[in-house]
Design an enzyme around this catalytic site. Sequence first.
Site, PDB file in Angstrom:
ATOM      1  N   MET A 123     -98.186 -23.466   8.112  1.00  0.00           N
ATOM      2  CA  MET A 123     -99.424 -23.668   8.863  1.00  0.00           C
ATOM      3  C   MET A 123     -99.951 -22.301   9.326  1.00  0.00           C
ATOM      4  O   MET A 123    -100.799 -22.233  10.219  1.00  0.00           O
ATOM      5  CB  MET A 123     -99.190 -24.606  10.043  1.00  0.00           C
ATOM      6  CG  MET A 123     -98.721 -25.990   9.584  1.00  0.00           C
ATOM      7  SD  MET A 123     -99.090 -27.321  10.728  1.00  0.00           S
ATOM      8  CE  MET A 123     -98.150 -26.819  12.144  1.00  0.00           C
TER       9      MET A 123
ATOM     10  N   TYR B 190    -100.100 -18.197  10.711  1.00  0.00           N
ATOM     11  CA  TYR B 190     -99.719 -17.370  11.872  1.00  0.00           C
ATOM     12  C   TYR B 190     -98.272 -16.900  11.692  1.00  0.00           C
ATOM     13  O   TYR B 190     -97.383 -17.217  12.484  1.00  0.00           O
ATOM     14  CB  TYR B 190     -99.902 -18.123  13.197  1.00  0.00           C
ATOM     15  CG  TYR B 190    -100.147 -17.155  14.343  1.00  0.00           C
ATOM     16  CD1 TYR B 190    -101.306 -16.385  14.370  1.00  0.00           C
ATOM     17  CD2 TYR B 190     -99.230 -16.985  15.375  1.00  0.00           C
ATOM     18  CE1 TYR B 190    -101.541 -15.483  15.386  1.00  0.00           C
ATOM     19  CE2 TYR B 190     -99.458 -16.082  16.399  1.00  0.00           C
ATOM     20  CZ  TYR B 190    -100.622 -15.342  16.398  1.00  0.00           C
ATOM     21  OH  TYR B 190    -100.846 -14.435  17.404  1.00  0.00           O
TER      22      TYR B 190
ATOM     23  N   HIS C 198     -94.692 -15.265  11.173  1.00  0.00           N
ATOM     24  CA  HIS C 198     -93.701 -14.442  11.882  1.00  0.00           C
ATOM     25  C   HIS C 198     -92.554 -14.201  10.914  1.00  0.00           C
ATOM     26  O   HIS C 198     -92.592 -14.687   9.753  1.00  0.00           O
ATOM     27  CB  HIS C 198     -93.243 -15.135  13.168  1.00  0.00           C
ATOM     28  CG  HIS C 198     -92.822 -16.559  12.975  1.00  0.00           C
ATOM     29  ND1 HIS C 198     -91.717 -16.923  12.243  1.00  0.00           N
ATOM     30  CD2 HIS C 198     -93.389 -17.718  13.382  1.00  0.00           C
ATOM     31  CE1 HIS C 198     -91.605 -18.238  12.225  1.00  0.00           C
ATOM     32  NE2 HIS C 198     -92.614 -18.753  12.900  1.00  0.00           N
TER      33      HIS C 198
ATOM     34  N   GLY D 109     -89.800 -15.494  10.531  1.00  0.00           N
ATOM     35  CA  GLY D 109     -89.239 -16.717   9.941  1.00  0.00           C
ATOM     36  C   GLY D 109     -89.955 -17.075   8.642  1.00  0.00           C
ATOM     37  O   GLY D 109     -89.323 -17.292   7.602  1.00  0.00           O
ATOM     38  N   HIS D 110     -91.290 -17.114   8.691  1.00  0.00           N
ATOM     39  CA  HIS D 110     -92.053 -17.415   7.461  1.00  0.00           C
ATOM     40  C   HIS D 110     -91.756 -16.374   6.380  1.00  0.00           C
ATOM     41  O   HIS D 110     -91.588 -16.714   5.209  1.00  0.00           O
ATOM     42  CB  HIS D 110     -93.561 -17.352   7.734  1.00  0.00           C
ATOM     43  CG  HIS D 110     -94.082 -18.363   8.694  1.00  0.00           C
ATOM     44  ND1 HIS D 110     -94.534 -18.029   9.953  1.00  0.00           N
ATOM     45  CD2 HIS D 110     -94.243 -19.709   8.579  1.00  0.00           C
ATOM     46  CE1 HIS D 110     -94.972 -19.118  10.570  1.00  0.00           C
ATOM     47  NE2 HIS D 110     -94.793 -20.151   9.772  1.00  0.00           N
TER      48      HIS D 110
ATOM     49  N   LYS E 121     -85.148 -24.856  11.084  1.00  0.00           N
ATOM     50  CA  LYS E 121     -85.507 -25.078  12.482  1.00  0.00           C
ATOM     51  C   LYS E 121     -86.115 -26.480  12.617  1.00  0.00           C
ATOM     52  O   LYS E 121     -85.801 -27.214  13.544  1.00  0.00           O
ATOM     53  CB  LYS E 121     -86.488 -24.033  12.999  1.00  0.00           C
ATOM     54  CG  LYS E 121     -86.781 -24.243  14.485  1.00  0.00           C
ATOM     55  CD  LYS E 121     -87.585 -23.152  15.080  1.00  0.00           C
ATOM     56  CE  LYS E 121     -89.040 -23.265  14.718  1.00  0.00           C
ATOM     57  NZ  LYS E 121     -89.747 -24.364  15.424  1.00  0.00           N
TER      58      LYS E 121
ATOM     59  N   GLN F 264     -87.632 -32.558   9.756  1.00  0.00           N
ATOM     60  CA  GLN F 264     -88.638 -32.433   8.694  1.00  0.00           C
ATOM     61  C   GLN F 264     -87.965 -32.183   7.345  1.00  0.00           C
ATOM     62  O   GLN F 264     -88.302 -32.808   6.332  1.00  0.00           O
ATOM     63  CB  GLN F 264     -89.587 -31.282   9.043  1.00  0.00           C
ATOM     64  CG  GLN F 264     -90.495 -30.841   7.911  1.00  0.00           C
ATOM     65  CD  GLN F 264     -91.531 -29.836   8.364  1.00  0.00           C
ATOM     66  OE1 GLN F 264     -92.485 -30.180   9.044  1.00  0.00           O
ATOM     67  NE2 GLN F 264     -91.360 -28.579   8.005  1.00  0.00           N
TER      68      GLN F 264
ATOM     69  N   VAL G   7     -84.332 -18.514  11.614  1.00  0.00           N
ATOM     70  CA  VAL G   7     -84.471 -17.073  11.882  1.00  0.00           C
ATOM     71  C   VAL G   7     -84.733 -16.926  13.377  1.00  0.00           C
ATOM     72  O   VAL G   7     -85.575 -17.628  13.941  1.00  0.00           O
ATOM     73  CB  VAL G   7     -85.619 -16.460  11.050  1.00  0.00           C
ATOM     74  CG1 VAL G   7     -85.739 -14.967  11.323  1.00  0.00           C
ATOM     75  CG2 VAL G   7     -85.389 -16.720   9.567  1.00  0.00           C
TER      76      VAL G   7
ATOM     77  N   SER H 149     -90.941 -19.123  16.174  1.00  0.00           N
ATOM     78  CA  SER H 149     -91.908 -20.202  16.033  1.00  0.00           C
ATOM     79  C   SER H 149     -93.288 -19.644  16.352  1.00  0.00           C
ATOM     80  O   SER H 149     -93.417 -18.798  17.250  1.00  0.00           O
ATOM     81  CB  SER H 149     -91.562 -21.311  17.039  1.00  0.00           C
ATOM     82  OG  SER H 149     -92.673 -22.173  17.206  1.00  0.00           O
TER      83      SER H 149
HETATM   84  O1  PAF Z   1     -93.401 -26.851   8.969  1.00  0.00           O
HETATM   85  C1  PAF Z   1     -94.644 -26.730   8.869  1.00  0.00           C
HETATM   86  O2  PAF Z   1     -95.220 -25.650   9.063  1.00  0.00           O
HETATM   87  C2  PAF Z   1     -95.488 -27.955   8.520  1.00  0.00           C
HETATM   88  O3  PAF Z   1     -94.956 -29.106   9.080  1.00  0.00           O
HETATM   89  C3  PAF Z   1     -95.687 -28.113   7.005  1.00  0.00           C
HETATM   90  C4  PAF Z   1     -94.397 -28.339   6.270  1.00  0.00           C
HETATM   91  C5  PAF Z   1     -96.399 -26.881   6.436  1.00  0.00           C
HETATM   92  C6  PAF Z   1     -96.586 -29.332   6.726  1.00  0.00           C
HETATM   93  O4  PAF Z   1     -97.827 -29.215   7.342  1.00  0.00           O
END
Ligand code: PAF
Length: 270
Positions: free
Chosen positions: A21, A23, A25, A27-28, A140, A144, A167, A176
Amino acid sequence: MRQWSLQGKKSGKSIALVPTMGYFHEGHLSLMRMARAIADSVAVSIFVNPTQFAPNEDLDKYPKDIKRDIGLAASIGIDCIFLPDNDAMYEKGFQTWVQVEELSQGLCGKSRPHHFRGVATVVLKLFNIIMPDIAVFGQKDYQQLKIIERMVKDLNLPVKIVPHPIVREPDGLAMSSRNSYLSPQERKSALCLINSLKIAQKSFNEGIVHPDTIRAKMRHEILANKNAKIDYIFIGDADTLKETDTIGDGTLIALAVWIGTTRLIDNIII
Ligand code: PAF
């Protein structure tokens, strides 16, 4: 988007997707590095999915910095960023949903009853549009991850789900995008999540196996912060997400805590 994927597939390239989604950091970026290491081409989607937010949640204030995100993704050598708008993802008249039933009910599902329906639906849509061979998800958001794994099995999707460990900041706070909402005082209080998980692990190491005893210790640690409010502390099976009456190796301890007006989650596997 499809054309890019089909071209890659024609030339025999494997495609990994990192759904986000935005922004970004560290972790991504770690998920992206992992994707980069295991596939020939990497696509990252950035889409703040409205259907996974309840009307009272933070959809409107969810942090955004697309320019910065694109620069960071490029610095990791990401091949493609998929950046759809709401109308492209949810055309007028949209009415088809994916519901992963039991796994969506507990933990975050209790206070966010429609959240995982939105997540599963948008992830299936992203899979259908991007057609990845691999998709990387952070641990994290443990519930999900389990829901997506289940959906992939149940719907025979040709995608390999690769989990990535949590992370953390140097002091242990799980990274986050929502950490950016915290005031300096709240940022200090937010450490109660990881500290309570550490207490749980230590208590187990010392021989305590009863969930209520460990939950009480965690609660005590968290509520020592005036601005903290517990949504849930889950102790149970890491695959079925059902509560258990004893703790053992492989037990999942997961929690959601409000720090002021920010809801944070974290977990460990004992
Ligand atoms: O974990 C997330 O950032 C969201 O839930 C995802 C998997 C991109 C779905 O919108």
